[in-house]
Design a protein around this motif. Sequence first.
Motif, mmCIF file in Angstrom:
data_model
loop_
_atom_site.group_PDB
_atom_site.id
_atom_site.type_symbol
_atom_site.label_atom_id
_atom_site.label_comp_id
_atom_site.label_asym_id
_atom_site.label_seq_id
_atom_site.Cartn_x
_atom_site.Cartn_y
_atom_site.Cartn_z
ATOM 1 N N TYR A 126 11.467 -14.371 10.260
ATOM 2 C CA TYR A 126 11.209 -13.935 8.897
ATOM 3 C C TYR A 126 11.726 -12.507 8.755
ATOM 4 N N GLU A 127 12.310 -12.184 7.584
ATOM 5 C CA GLU A 127 12.859 -10.827 7.445
ATOM 6 C C GLU A 127 12.356 -10.134 6.204
ATOM 7 N N GLY A 128 12.323 -8.802 6.251
ATOM 8 C CA GLY A 128 11.911 -8.013 5.099
ATOM 9 C C GLY A 128 12.892 -6.876 4.873
ATOM 10 N N PRO A 129 12.721 -6.151 3.754
ATOM 11 C CA PRO A 129 13.675 -5.084 3.410
ATOM 12 C C PRO A 129 13.433 -3.804 4.198
ATOM 13 N N GLU A 130 14.523 -3.004 4.337
ATOM 14 C CA GLU A 130 14.399 -1.724 5.043
ATOM 15 C C GLU A 130 13.806 -0.641 4.137
ATOM 16 N N LEU A 131 14.040 -0.773 2.848
ATOM 17 C CA LEU A 131 13.398 0.140 1.892
ATOM 18 C C LEU A 131 12.072 -0.503 1.509
ATOM 19 N N GLU A 132 10.982 0.173 1.838
ATOM 20 C CA GLU A 132 9.671 -0.460 1.763
ATOM 21 C C GLU A 132 8.709 0.406 0.948
ATOM 22 N N SER A 133 7.651 -0.211 0.467
ATOM 23 C CA SER A 133 6.652 0.580 -0.267
ATOM 24 C C SER A 133 5.713 1.259 0.729
ATOM 25 N N ASP A 134 5.172 2.368 0.305
ATOM 26 C CA ASP A 134 4.176 3.070 1.113
ATOM 27 C C ASP A 134 3.014 2.119 1.385
ATOM 28 N N TYR A 135 2.699 1.301 0.388
ATOM 29 C CA TYR A 135 1.579 0.368 0.534
ATOM 30 C C TYR A 135 1.797 -0.585 1.718
ATOM 31 N N ASN A 136 2.964 -1.265 1.737
ATOM 32 C CA ASN A 136 3.197 -2.239 2.812
ATOM 33 C C ASN A 136 3.356 -1.585 4.180
ATOM 34 N N ASN A 137 4.009 -0.415 4.178
ATOM 35 C CA ASN A 137 4.293 0.249 5.467
ATOM 36 C C ASN A 137 3.029 0.865 6.076
ATOM 37 N N PHE A 138 2.129 1.359 5.204
ATOM 38 C CA PHE A 138 0.942 2.066 5.701
ATOM 39 C C PHE A 138 -0.390 1.492 5.202
ATOM 40 N N GLU A 139 -0.606 1.561 3.881
ATOM 41 C CA GLU A 139 -1.924 1.224 3.307
ATOM 42 C C GLU A 139 -2.454 -0.128 3.766
ATOM 43 N N ALA A 140 -1.600 -1.161 3.540
ATOM 44 C CA ALA A 140 -2.060 -2.516 3.836
ATOM 45 C C ALA A 140 -2.307 -2.696 5.335
ATOM 46 N N LEU A 141 -1.665 -1.852 6.135
ATOM 47 C CA LEU A 141 -1.822 -1.946 7.583
ATOM 48 C C LEU A 141 -2.951 -1.036 8.086
ATOM 49 N N ASN A 142 -3.793 -0.642 7.123
ATOM 50 C CA ASN A 142 -5.002 0.072 7.517
ATOM 51 C C ASN A 142 -4.768 1.539 7.913
ATOM 52 N N PHE A 143 -3.629 2.086 7.439
ATOM 53 C CA PHE A 143 -3.441 3.538 7.573
ATOM 54 C C PHE A 143 -3.913 4.135 6.248
ATOM 55 N N PRO A 144 -5.129 4.674 6.173
ATOM 56 C CA PRO A 144 -5.536 5.257 4.889
ATOM 57 C C PRO A 144 -4.655 6.468 4.585
ATOM 58 N N GLU A 145 -4.564 6.793 3.290
ATOM 59 C CA GLU A 145 -3.796 7.965 2.894
ATOM 60 C C GLU A 145 -4.383 9.179 3.616
ATOM 61 N N ASP A 146 -3.549 10.119 4.025
ATOM 62 C CA ASP A 146 -3.970 11.344 4.714
ATOM 63 C C ASP A 146 -4.624 11.079 6.072
ATOM 64 N N HIS A 147 -4.521 9.835 6.569
ATOM 65 C CA HIS A 147 -5.086 9.565 7.891
ATOM 66 C C HIS A 147 -4.131 10.096 8.967
ATOM 67 N N PRO A 148 -4.681 10.750 9.994
ATOM 68 C CA PRO A 148 -3.790 11.339 11.012
ATOM 69 C C PRO A 148 -2.895 10.313 11.711
ATOM 70 N N ALA A 149 -3.283 9.041 11.693
ATOM 71 C CA ALA A 149 -2.447 8.028 12.357
ATOM 72 C C ALA A 149 -1.049 7.970 11.750
ATOM 73 N N ARG A 150 -0.921 8.399 10.503
ATOM 74 C CA ARG A 150 0.411 8.404 9.882
ATOM 75 C C ARG A 150 1.360 9.363 10.592
ATOM 76 N N ASP A 151 0.778 10.356 11.253
ATOM 77 C CA ASP A 151 1.617 11.327 11.972
ATOM 78 C C ASP A 151 2.329 10.710 13.167
#
Length: 329
Positions: A126-151
């Motif tokens: 299965y394939e997805g796009p390289e240009l992605e939303s912040d939501y799919n790349n982080f939020e939906a994967l349980n990286f809350p906004e401003d969470h240090p895991a994003r670093d």
Amino acid sequence: MQERIKKIQADFESEITKVGNPAELEQVRIKFLSRKGLVPQLFEDFKQLPSDEKPKYGKTLNILKNSIQSKFDQIKQKIDNKAESDVNLVDLSLPGRRAHLGSMHILMQTMYEIRDIFKSLGFSVYEGPELESDYNNFEALNFPEDHPARDMQDTFFINENFLLRTHTSPVQVRLMQNKKPPLRAIMPGKVYRNEAISAKSYCLFHQVEGLYVDNDVTFAELKGTLVAFAKQFFGEEIKYRFRPSFFPFTEPSAEVDIWWEPKGKEGRWMEILGCGMVDPNVLENVGIDPEKYTGYAFGMGVERIAMRKYGIDDIRTFFDNDKRFLIQF
Ligand code: DAH
């Protein structure tokens, strides 16, 4: 006088026909045409003739001079052309040069090899796009906004809401949003990170993501699948270890290292993938009931795997497009 003219003409003819190179040509020019040469000498002597003899020889001398000059020019041209074509001469006795056919880049070959192994284990692609939303790349994967895991993943942002995906994990989100379990797929592709470029990291690399969601999927199955993969890809004797780790989208999480002993260097463990049980929050985010379903996921770095398999010690060589490197595979 008449005799001399005839002799000079005859000598010139015989000498000019023997000329084969610029040096010989120069000899002929000096002898016949230079200031002290035989032809100008004739003209000097002509001046001393009694005036009643002058008309008789004047014309003959001019004809001689013109014919010698034009023959000389003609030969000079031939010699010049020959020198030029000598430079471009093709040496037909040289052995042929082999034309190199293009081939698939070693990274693509590695991706196909990984894909084939997982296909044989029952995974689809299965394939997805390289240009992605912040939501799919982080939020939906349980990286809350401003969470240090994003670093953990330095990101190229396009604007506030879009970015170049930092991993292939957002393709899990897309898959789970679009299809109902049971799901078993791998998701290969390019990912981007805003990292300092070195022998170990590059701003662009490749990952293969994996996801299995069904009733009662266990960590033991995850382990079994990854070990089966490692043995098929690297060989039965491959030394590996699972190490506890942390990812926001899996719980529990682990990383897999494989043993690498580059020739002449000390051996070391090399991390090749992250994995774990899909976090219930992620399942909830995509509308899958975590009470009913469980899943495992993994994401591996293709460059690292290829480096280990082919003994490449600098990730940049994959992207330099140096034919001397590419041709080896
Ligand atoms: N996305 C992680 C990374 O790029 C790798 C990863 C870890 C993927 C755990 C997974 C996973 O699917 O379960 O570092």
